[in-house]
Design a protein around this motif. Structure first.
Motif, short mmCIF file in Angstrom:
data_model
loop_
_atom_site.label_atom_id
_atom_site.label_comp_id
_atom_site.label_asym_id
_atom_site.label_seq_id
_atom_site.Cartn_x
_atom_site.Cartn_y
_atom_site.Cartn_z
N GLY A 11 0.91 -1.54 0.32
CA GLY A 11 -0.19 -0.33 0.00
C GLY A 11 0.36 1.65 0.15
N PHE A 12 0.13 1.87 0.08
CA PHE A 12 1.23 3.82 0.06
C PHE A 12 0.04 4.41 0.23
CE2 PHE A 12 -1.41 2.96 -4.08
CZ PHE A 12 -2.45 3.80 -3.89
N ASN A 13 1.02 5.61 0.73
CA ASN A 13 0.35 7.11 1.66
C ASN A 13 0.19 7.96 0.37
OD1 ASN A 13 -0.06 5.22 4.49
ND2 ASN A 13 2.01 5.47 4.54
N VAL A 14 -0.74 8.70 0.43
CA VAL A 14 -0.88 10.22 0.22
C VAL A 14 -1.93 11.00 0.56
CG1 VAL A 14 -1.14 8.78 -2.64
CG2 VAL A 14 -3.23 9.28 -0.85
N THR A 15 -1.12 12.26 0.51
CA THR A 15 -1.36 13.66 1.26
C THR A 15 -2.23 14.24 0.33
OG1 THR A 15 0.56 13.60 2.43
CG2 THR A 15 -0.98 15.33 2.56
N VAL A 16 -3.24 14.74 1.23
CA VAL A 16 -4.37 15.21 0.32
C VAL A 16 -4.49 16.73 1.11
CG1 VAL A 16 -5.85 13.50 -0.65
CG2 VAL A 16 -6.23 14.36 1.54
N THR A 17 -5.13 18.00 0.61
CA THR A 17 -6.04 19.14 1.34
C THR A 17 -6.84 19.48 1.35
OG1 THR A 17 -4.55 21.35 2.09
CG2 THR A 17 -4.32 20.40 -0.56
N ASP A 18 -7.18 20.17 1.83
CA ASP A 18 -8.89 20.83 1.90
C ASP A 18 -8.20 22.85 1.36
OD1 ASP A 18 -7.94 22.49 4.20
OD2 ASP A 18 -10.05 20.50 5.56
N GLY A 19 -7.48 22.47 1.28
CA GLY A 19 -6.50 24.22 1.24
C GLY A 19 -6.33 24.95 2.15
N THR A 20 -6.25 23.62 3.80
CA THR A 20 -5.62 24.85 4.79
C THR A 20 -5.29 23.80 5.25
OG1 THR A 20 -8.35 26.50 4.80
CG2 THR A 20 -6.81 25.81 6.60
N ASN A 21 -5.62 22.62 5.56
CA ASN A 21 -5.32 21.35 6.59
C ASN A 21 -4.84 20.21 5.88
OD1 ASN A 21 -5.75 22.50 9.19
ND2 ASN A 21 -7.87 22.39 8.61
N SER A 22 -3.66 19.67 6.36
CA SER A 22 -3.23 18.13 5.17
C SER A 22 -4.07 17.22 5.70
CB SER A 22 -2.12 18.05 4.85
OG SER A 22 -1.36 19.52 4.11
N TYR A 23 -3.99 16.05 5.28
CA TYR A 23 -5.12 14.53 5.61
C TYR A 23 -3.34 13.58 5.19
CZ TYR A 23 -8.54 18.14 6.79
OH TYR A 23 -8.94 19.32 8.00
N ALA A 24 -3.80 12.83 5.58
CA ALA A 24 -2.78 11.83 5.11
C ALA A 24 -4.14 10.20 4.39
CB ALA A 24 -2.18 10.69 5.99
N LEU A 25 -4.21 9.86 3.27
CA LEU A 25 -5.07 8.56 3.21
C LEU A 25 -3.70 7.58 3.39
CD1 LEU A 25 -7.14 9.80 -0.07
CD2 LEU A 25 -7.90 9.88 1.98
N ARG A 26 -4.41 6.46 3.35
CA ARG A 26 -3.73 5.45 3.57
C ARG A 26 -4.71 4.56 2.24
NH1 ARG A 26 1.18 2.67 3.30
NH2 ARG A 26 0.65 0.15 3.48
N ILE A 27 -4.08 3.95 0.92
CA ILE A 27 -3.92 2.96 -0.31
C ILE A 27 -3.78 1.89 0.41
CG2 ILE A 27 -4.94 3.40 -2.91
CD1 ILE A 27 -5.34 5.80 -1.38
N ASP A 28 -4.63 0.69 0.61
CA ASP A 28 -4.05 -0.87 0.77
C ASP A 28 -4.42 -0.99 0.02
OD1 ASP A 28 -3.41 -0.36 3.68
OD2 ASP A 28 -4.40 -1.02 4.52
N ASN A 29 -3.11 -2.67 -0.56
CA ASN A 29 -3.55 -3.26 -1.68
C ASN A 29 -4.51 -4.02 -2.29
OD1 ASN A 29 -2.79 -5.54 -0.27
ND2 ASN A 29 -1.09 -4.92 -1.48
N ASP A 30 -5.59 -4.03 -1.28
CA ASP A 30 -6.34 -5.19 -1.10
C ASP A 30 -7.58 -3.92 -1.90
OD1 ASP A 30 -6.95 -3.89 0.92
OD2 ASP A 30 -6.96 -5.73 2.40
N VAL A 31 -7.60 -2.81 -1.93
CA VAL A 31 -8.94 -1.61 -2.78
C VAL A 31 -8.53 -1.60 -3.90
CG1 VAL A 31 -8.62 -1.12 -0.25
CG2 VAL A 31 -7.91 0.07 -2.05
N ASP A 32 -9.85 -1.52 -4.37
CA ASP A 32 -9.99 -1.37 -6.27
C ASP A 32 -9.61 0.17 -7.21
OD1 ASP A 32 -12.00 0.60 -5.36
OD2 ASP A 32 -13.64 0.17 -6.39
N VAL A 33 -9.14 0.89 -5.47
CA VAL A 33 -8.35 1.96 -5.88
C VAL A 33 -6.85 2.00 -6.42
CG1 VAL A 33 -10.19 3.68 -6.05
CG2 VAL A 33 -8.09 3.76 -4.31
#
Length: 106
Positions: A11-33
């Motif tokens: 899996g891998f981690n990505v950082t997304v933002t709402d323009g003010t705050n940053s959030y960590a997403l974890r995309i595991d290898n068993d999900v469809d995306v």
């Protein structure tokens, strides 16, 4: 975010933002995306929340785990067309914006 969307390993981690705050997403290898292209533009994301840092005061280490493509709304991988402010402020003879409801990047 796009360079972090690797589709490799367990899996891998990505950082997304709402323009003010940053959030960590974890995309595991068993999900469809996992093996799909990264979503682009603005989107809402939902999923399960977890914390890998379990030390007091519990302020860090949170990750959001989206599980399905439908957890991204919209899941757009093609991006939005680039437009100028002049292009998106054009109105018709009735005064209705011609680009009303269109998604684009300025």
């Amino acid at each position: 975010m796009y360079s972090q969307w690797t589709g490799s390993g367990s899996g891998f981690n990505v950082t997304v933002t709402d323009g003010t705050n940053s959030y960590a997403l974890r995309i595991d290898n068993d999900v469809d995306v996992y093996s799909k292209a990264a979503p682009v533009g603005k989107f809402n994301v939902s999923g399960l929340l977890g914390q890998y840092d379990k030390t007091s005061p519990y302020l860090d280490g949170y990750q959001l785990f989206p599980r399905y493509e439908s957890d991204f709304d919209p899941y757009n991988t093609e991006g939005y067309p680039y437009k100028t402010i002049g292009e998106v402020t054009v109105v018709d003879d009735s005064g209705i914006a011609l680009s009303d409801g269109e998604n684009c990047e300025l």
